[in-house]
Design a protein around this motif. Sequence first.
Motif, mmCIF file in Angstrom:
data_model
loop_
_atom_site.group_PDB
_atom_site.id
_atom_site.type_symbol
_atom_site.label_atom_id
_atom_site.label_comp_id
_atom_site.label_asym_id
_atom_site.label_seq_id
_atom_site.Cartn_x
_atom_site.Cartn_y
_atom_site.Cartn_z
ATOM 1 N N LEU A 87 78.030 56.980 13.006
ATOM 2 C CA LEU A 87 78.877 56.180 13.881
ATOM 3 C C LEU A 87 79.871 55.351 13.087
ATOM 4 C CD1 LEU A 87 76.187 54.989 16.444
ATOM 5 C CD2 LEU A 87 77.824 56.846 16.683
ATOM 6 N N GLY A 88 80.200 55.777 11.887
ATOM 7 C CA GLY A 88 81.133 55.025 11.063
ATOM 8 C C GLY A 88 82.567 55.298 11.430
ATOM 9 N N LEU A 89 83.180 56.174 10.691
ATOM 10 C CA LEU A 89 84.606 56.451 10.846
ATOM 11 C C LEU A 89 84.945 57.018 12.221
ATOM 12 C CD1 LEU A 89 87.082 56.138 9.057
ATOM 13 C CD2 LEU A 89 86.793 58.511 8.354
ATOM 14 N N ILE A 90 84.109 57.885 12.743
ATOM 15 C CA ILE A 90 84.399 58.516 14.035
ATOM 16 C C ILE A 90 84.434 57.480 15.158
ATOM 17 C CG2 ILE A 90 81.999 59.055 14.651
ATOM 18 C CD1 ILE A 90 84.753 61.588 15.099
ATOM 19 N N ALA A 91 83.580 56.451 15.063
ATOM 20 C CA ALA A 91 83.573 55.398 16.080
ATOM 21 C C ALA A 91 84.836 54.547 15.991
ATOM 22 C CB ALA A 91 82.335 54.518 15.926
ATOM 23 N N LEU A 92 85.315 54.295 14.773
ATOM 24 C CA LEU A 92 86.548 53.527 14.608
ATOM 25 C C LEU A 92 87.736 54.287 15.212
ATOM 26 C CD1 LEU A 92 86.296 52.064 10.976
ATOM 27 C CD2 LEU A 92 85.402 51.143 13.112
ATOM 28 N N LYS A 93 87.785 55.597 14.952
ATOM 29 C CA LYS A 93 88.863 56.413 15.514
ATOM 30 C C LYS A 93 88.787 56.429 17.042
ATOM 31 C CE LYS A 93 89.299 59.550 11.559
ATOM 32 N NZ LYS A 93 89.140 60.945 11.093
ATOM 33 N N GLY A 94 87.574 56.514 17.561
ATOM 34 C CA GLY A 94 87.399 56.494 19.011
ATOM 35 C C GLY A 94 87.852 55.182 19.621
ATOM 36 N N LEU A 95 87.567 54.077 18.921
ATOM 37 C CA LEU A 95 87.993 52.759 19.404
ATOM 38 C C LEU A 95 89.518 52.675 19.455
ATOM 39 C CD1 LEU A 95 87.406 49.834 20.209
ATOM 40 C CD2 LEU A 95 87.240 49.284 17.763
ATOM 41 N N ILE A 96 90.171 53.212 18.437
ATOM 42 C CA ILE A 96 91.640 53.211 18.413
ATOM 43 C C ILE A 96 92.190 54.052 19.559
ATOM 44 C CG2 ILE A 96 93.672 53.897 17.082
ATOM 45 C CD1 ILE A 96 91.957 53.291 14.547
ATOM 46 N N SER A 97 91.575 55.210 19.801
ATOM 47 C CA SER A 97 92.013 56.069 20.918
ATOM 48 C C SER A 97 91.836 55.358 22.256
ATOM 49 C CB SER A 97 91.211 57.376 20.912
ATOM 50 O OG SER A 97 91.478 58.136 19.760
ATOM 51 N N GLN A 98 90.715 54.653 22.427
ATOM 52 C CA GLN A 98 90.478 53.906 23.661
ATOM 53 C C GLN A 98 91.551 52.837 23.860
ATOM 54 O OE1 GLN A 98 86.560 52.295 23.187
ATOM 55 N NE2 GLN A 98 85.535 54.127 23.948
ATOM 56 N N THR A 99 91.879 52.122 22.780
ATOM 57 C CA THR A 99 92.871 51.050 22.858
ATOM 58 C C THR A 99 94.245 51.621 23.173
ATOM 59 O OG1 THR A 99 91.596 49.831 21.181
ATOM 60 C CG2 THR A 99 93.829 49.065 21.639
ATOM 61 N N GLN A 100 94.576 52.728 22.536
ATOM 62 C CA GLN A 100 95.866 53.374 22.782
ATOM 63 C C GLN A 100 96.016 53.787 24.237
ATOM 64 O OE1 GLN A 100 98.792 54.631 20.415
ATOM 65 N NE2 GLN A 100 99.236 54.046 22.517
ATOM 66 N N ALA A 101 94.922 54.231 24.840
ATOM 67 C CA ALA A 101 94.967 54.735 26.216
ATOM 68 C C ALA A 101 95.329 53.652 27.226
ATOM 69 C CB ALA A 101 93.625 55.356 26.578
ATOM 70 N N ARG A 102 95.056 52.391 26.906
ATOM 71 C CA ARG A 102 95.343 51.320 27.867
ATOM 72 C C ARG A 102 96.485 50.406 27.412
ATOM 73 N NH1 ARG A 102 90.427 49.297 25.351
ATOM 74 N NH2 ARG A 102 90.735 47.186 24.528
ATOM 75 N N SER A 103 97.317 50.902 26.493
ATOM 76 C CA SER A 103 98.397 50.074 25.981
ATOM 77 C C SER A 103 99.639 50.905 25.709
ATOM 78 C CB SER A 103 97.942 49.387 24.682
ATOM 79 O OG SER A 103 99.024 48.779 24.017
ATOM 80 N N SER A 104 100.809 50.249 25.781
ATOM 81 C CA SER A 104 102.065 50.915 25.416
ATOM 82 C C SER A 104 102.346 50.805 23.927
ATOM 83 C CB SER A 104 103.220 50.291 26.206
ATOM 84 O OG SER A 104 103.330 48.906 25.906
ATOM 85 N N ILE A 105 101.550 50.013 23.225
ATOM 86 C CA ILE A 105 101.705 49.896 21.767
ATOM 87 C C ILE A 105 101.265 51.201 21.117
ATOM 88 C CG2 ILE A 105 100.968 48.630 19.703
ATOM 89 C CD1 ILE A 105 100.414 46.217 21.515
ATOM 90 N N GLN A 106 102.032 51.661 20.133
ATOM 91 C CA GLN A 106 101.707 52.894 19.427
ATOM 92 C C GLN A 106 100.804 52.576 18.226
ATOM 93 O OE1 GLN A 106 102.556 56.062 20.491
ATOM 94 N NE2 GLN A 106 103.160 54.846 22.281
ATOM 95 N N PHE A 107 99.571 53.070 18.270
ATOM 96 C CA PHE A 107 98.618 52.849 17.186
ATOM 97 C C PHE A 107 98.514 54.107 16.331
ATOM 98 C CE2 PHE A 107 97.379 49.837 20.437
ATOM 99 C CZ PHE A 107 97.073 48.700 19.708
#
Length: 246
Positions: free
Chosen positions: A115-135
Amino acid sequence: MFALIGIFFGIRSIKIRKEAYKKLEEAHSELLQSSVTSMKYAALEERTRLSREIHDGIGHQLTSLIVQLQALELMLPNDPKEASKLVSQLLQISRNAMAEVRIAVKEWSDDEMGLGLIALKGLISQTQARSSIQFSFCEDSEISEWSMETSTVLYRILQESLTNILRHSNANSAQIHMSEINDNIILLISDDGKYIGDTPLKPGFGISGIVNRCESLGGTCSITPNSPHGLKVQVIIPCNSTNYKE
Protein backbone atom coordinates in the motif's frame (compact mmCIF):
# COMPACT_ATOMS: atom_id res chain seq x y z
CA MET A 1 -4.26 7.96 58.19
CA PHE A 2 -2.62 10.49 55.86
CA ALA A 3 -0.27 7.77 54.65
CA LEU A 4 -3.19 5.48 53.80
CA ILE A 5 -4.98 8.31 51.99
CA GLY A 6 -1.80 9.04 50.05
CA ILE A 7 -1.45 5.37 49.07
CA PHE A 8 -5.12 5.25 48.02
CA PHE A 9 -4.83 8.29 45.76
CA GLY A 10 -1.50 7.05 44.45
CA ILE A 11 -3.02 3.71 43.42
CA ARG A 12 -6.08 5.46 41.98
CA SER A 13 -3.85 7.82 40.00
CA ILE A 14 -1.88 4.88 38.55
CA LYS A 15 -5.13 3.14 37.62
CA ILE A 16 -6.47 6.29 35.93
CA ARG A 17 -3.22 6.70 33.97
CA LYS A 18 -3.32 3.06 32.87
CA GLU A 19 -6.94 3.41 31.72
CA ALA A 20 -6.13 6.65 29.88
CA TYR A 21 -3.12 5.04 28.21
CA LYS A 22 -5.25 2.06 27.19
CA LYS A 23 -7.88 4.36 25.66
CA LEU A 24 -5.14 6.30 23.86
CA GLU A 25 -3.75 3.06 22.43
CA GLU A 26 -7.24 2.03 21.29
CA ALA A 27 -7.80 5.43 19.66
CA HIS A 28 -4.42 5.20 17.93
CA SER A 29 -5.22 1.70 16.70
CA GLU A 30 -8.59 2.84 15.30
CA LEU A 31 -6.99 5.86 13.59
CA LEU A 32 -4.26 3.69 12.08
CA GLN A 33 -6.86 1.19 10.84
CA SER A 34 -8.84 4.04 9.31
CA SER A 35 -5.73 5.20 7.46
CA VAL A 36 -5.02 1.68 6.21
CA THR A 37 -8.62 1.36 5.00
CA SER A 38 -8.31 4.64 3.09
CA MET A 39 -5.04 3.46 1.57
CA LYS A 40 -6.60 0.16 0.49
CA TYR A 41 -9.47 2.01 -1.15
CA ALA A 42 -7.06 4.33 -2.97
CA ALA A 43 -4.93 1.37 -4.07
CA LEU A 44 -8.02 -0.45 -5.36
CA GLU A 45 -9.04 2.58 -7.40
CA GLU A 46 -5.54 2.83 -8.85
CA ARG A 47 -5.56 -0.86 -9.82
CA THR A 48 -8.92 -0.30 -11.54
CA ARG A 49 -7.48 2.66 -13.44
CA LEU A 50 -4.48 0.58 -14.54
CA SER A 51 -6.76 -2.22 -15.72
CA ARG A 52 -8.81 0.26 -17.75
CA GLU A 53 -5.67 1.74 -19.31
CA ILE A 54 -4.39 -1.73 -20.22
CA HIS A 55 -7.73 -2.60 -21.80
CA ASP A 56 -8.15 0.68 -23.68
CA GLY A 57 -4.52 1.29 -24.66
CA ILE A 58 -3.02 -2.11 -25.42
CA GLY A 59 -6.38 -3.48 -26.56
CA HIS A 60 -6.66 -0.70 -29.15
CA GLN A 61 -3.11 -1.30 -30.39
CA LEU A 62 -3.68 -5.04 -30.78
CA THR A 63 -7.00 -4.52 -32.56
CA SER A 64 -5.30 -2.19 -35.04
CA LEU A 65 -2.51 -4.72 -35.50
CA ILE A 66 -4.96 -7.54 -36.26
CA VAL A 67 -6.90 -5.44 -38.80
CA GLN A 68 -3.75 -4.42 -40.66
CA LEU A 69 -2.33 -7.95 -40.61
CA GLN A 70 -5.53 -9.13 -42.28
CA ALA A 71 -5.07 -6.43 -44.93
CA LEU A 72 -1.44 -7.46 -45.35
CA GLU A 73 -2.48 -11.06 -45.97
CA LEU A 74 -4.73 -9.92 -48.83
CA MET A 75 -2.10 -7.58 -50.30
CA LEU A 76 0.84 -9.99 -50.38
CA PRO A 77 -0.13 -11.95 -53.56
CA ASN A 78 -1.16 -8.90 -55.65
CA ASP A 79 0.89 -5.95 -54.37
CA PRO A 80 4.05 -7.08 -52.56
CA LYS A 81 5.60 -3.57 -52.64
CA GLU A 82 2.68 -1.97 -50.82
CA ALA A 83 2.62 -4.94 -48.46
CA SER A 84 6.29 -4.30 -47.66
CA LYS A 85 5.51 -0.67 -46.77
CA LEU A 86 2.74 -1.82 -44.46
CA VAL A 87 5.17 -4.01 -42.51
CA SER A 88 6.98 -0.97 -41.09
CA GLN A 89 3.65 0.43 -39.83
CA LEU A 90 2.84 -2.88 -38.18
CA LEU A 91 6.24 -2.95 -36.52
CA GLN A 92 5.62 0.53 -35.09
CA ILE A 93 2.22 -0.51 -33.74
CA SER A 94 3.85 -3.57 -32.15
CA ARG A 95 6.56 -1.41 -30.55
CA ASN A 96 3.92 0.98 -29.16
CA ALA A 97 1.98 -1.93 -27.69
CA MET A 98 5.16 -3.35 -26.13
CA ALA A 99 5.96 0.05 -24.61
CA GLU A 100 2.52 0.14 -23.00
CA VAL A 101 3.02 -3.40 -21.72
CA ARG A 102 6.30 -2.36 -20.06
CA ILE A 103 4.61 0.62 -18.42
CA ALA A 104 1.76 -1.58 -17.17
CA VAL A 105 4.16 -4.22 -15.86
CA LYS A 106 6.12 -1.56 -13.98
CA GLU A 107 2.94 -0.21 -12.44
CA TRP A 108 1.83 -3.68 -11.35
CA SER A 109 5.33 -4.35 -10.04
CA ASP A 110 5.07 -1.22 -7.89
CA ASP A 111 1.75 -2.59 -6.66
CA GLU A 112 3.58 -5.62 -5.25
CA MET A 113 5.04 -3.27 -2.64
CA GLY A 114 1.67 -3.27 -0.93
CA LEU A 115 0.00 0.00 0.00
CA GLY A 116 2.96 2.32 -0.50
CA LEU A 117 3.40 3.96 -3.85
CA ILE A 118 0.21 2.59 -5.41
CA ALA A 119 -1.89 4.13 -2.62
CA LEU A 120 -0.23 7.53 -3.11
CA LYS A 121 -0.98 7.39 -6.85
CA GLY A 122 -4.56 6.40 -6.10
CA LEU A 123 -4.93 9.34 -3.71
CA ILE A 124 -3.70 11.72 -6.41
CA SER A 125 -6.17 10.23 -8.92
CA GLN A 126 -9.01 10.64 -6.41
CA THR A 127 -8.06 14.28 -5.81
CA GLN A 128 -7.78 14.98 -9.53
CA ALA A 129 -11.26 13.57 -10.11
CA ARG A 130 -12.90 16.19 -7.87
CA SER A 131 -10.82 19.21 -8.87
CA SER A 132 -10.01 21.37 -11.90
CA ILE A 133 -6.40 21.60 -10.74
CA GLN A 134 -4.06 19.51 -12.88
CA PHE A 135 -2.02 17.12 -10.70
CA SER A 136 1.04 15.29 -12.01
CA PHE A 137 3.11 12.58 -10.34
CA CYS A 138 6.73 11.70 -11.10
CA GLU A 139 9.11 9.08 -9.71
CA ASP A 140 12.60 10.57 -9.89
CA SER A 141 14.39 7.37 -8.83
CA GLU A 142 13.86 3.71 -8.06
CA ILE A 143 11.50 3.31 -5.09
CA SER A 144 12.04 0.61 -2.45
CA GLU A 145 9.45 -1.25 -0.40
CA TRP A 146 8.23 0.75 2.60
CA SER A 147 7.04 -0.39 6.00
CA MET A 148 3.37 0.07 6.80
CA GLU A 149 4.32 2.84 9.27
CA THR A 150 6.24 4.77 6.62
CA SER A 151 3.50 4.22 4.02
CA THR A 152 0.86 5.51 6.43
CA VAL A 153 2.81 8.66 7.31
CA LEU A 154 3.52 9.48 3.65
CA TYR A 155 -0.13 8.87 2.74
CA ARG A 156 -1.39 11.17 5.50
CA ILE A 157 1.18 13.87 4.64
CA LEU A 158 0.24 13.79 0.96
CA GLN A 159 -3.47 13.76 1.84
CA GLU A 160 -3.11 16.87 4.01
CA SER A 161 -0.95 18.64 1.41
CA LEU A 162 -3.43 17.98 -1.40
CA THR A 163 -6.29 19.14 0.82
CA ASN A 164 -4.44 22.39 1.52
CA ILE A 165 -3.88 22.92 -2.20
CA LEU A 166 -7.58 22.37 -2.92
CA ARG A 167 -8.74 24.69 -0.15
CA HIS A 168 -6.22 27.52 -0.10
CA SER A 169 -3.87 27.66 -3.08
CA ASN A 170 -6.05 28.90 -5.94
CA ALA A 171 -3.60 26.95 -8.13
CA ASN A 172 -3.93 25.75 -11.70
CA SER A 173 -1.50 22.88 -11.36
CA ALA A 174 0.48 20.92 -8.78
CA GLN A 175 3.37 18.49 -9.06
CA ILE A 176 4.25 15.59 -6.79
CA HIS A 177 7.78 14.21 -7.02
CA MET A 178 8.94 11.07 -5.21
CA SER A 179 12.53 9.88 -4.94
CA GLU A 180 14.94 7.96 -2.71
CA ILE A 181 18.44 9.33 -2.18
CA ASN A 182 21.02 8.11 0.36
CA ASP A 183 18.49 5.91 2.21
CA ASN A 184 16.04 8.80 2.51
CA ILE A 185 12.57 9.10 1.00
CA ILE A 186 11.99 12.55 -0.46
CA LEU A 187 8.44 13.72 -1.15
CA LEU A 188 8.16 17.10 -2.87
CA ILE A 189 4.76 18.73 -3.42
CA SER A 190 4.64 22.06 -5.25
CA ASP A 191 1.87 24.21 -6.69
CA ASP A 192 1.54 27.40 -8.76
CA GLY A 193 -0.95 29.03 -6.41
CA LYS A 194 -1.40 32.63 -5.29
CA TYR A 195 1.20 32.68 -2.47
CA ILE A 196 4.22 34.85 -3.34
CA GLY A 197 6.07 34.79 -0.01
CA ASP A 198 5.15 38.36 0.92
CA THR A 199 3.57 37.32 4.22
CA PRO A 200 4.77 34.77 6.80
CA LEU A 201 3.01 31.42 6.70
CA LYS A 202 0.77 30.76 9.68
CA PRO A 203 1.04 27.07 10.54
CA GLY A 204 -2.49 25.81 11.04
CA PHE A 205 -3.66 22.42 12.16
CA GLY A 206 -2.96 20.89 8.74
CA ILE A 207 0.62 22.11 8.38
CA SER A 208 1.37 21.28 12.01
CA GLY A 209 0.07 17.76 11.37
CA ILE A 210 2.39 17.37 8.38
CA VAL A 211 5.40 18.49 10.41
CA ASN A 212 4.51 16.31 13.41
CA ARG A 213 3.97 13.18 11.29
CA CYS A 214 7.25 13.77 9.53
CA GLU A 215 9.13 14.23 12.80
CA SER A 216 7.47 11.11 14.24
CA LEU A 217 9.68 9.06 11.89
CA GLY A 218 12.81 11.09 12.49
CA GLY A 219 12.33 13.11 9.33
CA THR A 220 12.34 16.79 8.41
CA CYS A 221 9.82 19.02 6.67
CA SER A 222 10.34 22.36 4.95
CA ILE A 223 7.58 24.61 3.59
CA THR A 224 8.85 27.38 1.31
CA PRO A 225 7.58 29.69 -1.45
CA ASN A 226 7.60 28.24 -4.95
CA SER A 227 8.95 30.25 -7.87
CA PRO A 228 7.44 32.46 -9.26
CA HIS A 229 4.44 31.87 -7.00
CA GLY A 230 2.86 29.09 -5.02
CA LEU A 231 4.06 26.83 -2.25
CA LYS A 232 6.53 24.00 -1.94
CA VAL A 233 6.42 21.25 0.71
CA GLN A 234 9.45 18.97 0.98
CA VAL A 235 9.42 15.97 3.29
CA ILE A 236 12.50 13.83 3.98
CA ILE A 237 12.04 10.57 5.91
CA PRO A 238 14.57 7.77 6.54
CA CYS A 239 13.69 4.69 4.46
CA ASN A 240 13.80 2.27 7.40
CA SER A 241 11.76 4.30 9.92
CA THR A 242 9.63 2.15 12.22
CA ASN A 243 9.04 4.31 15.31
CA TYR A 244 5.81 5.86 14.07
CA LYS A 245 3.45 7.46 16.59
CA GLU A 246 0.25 9.07 15.31
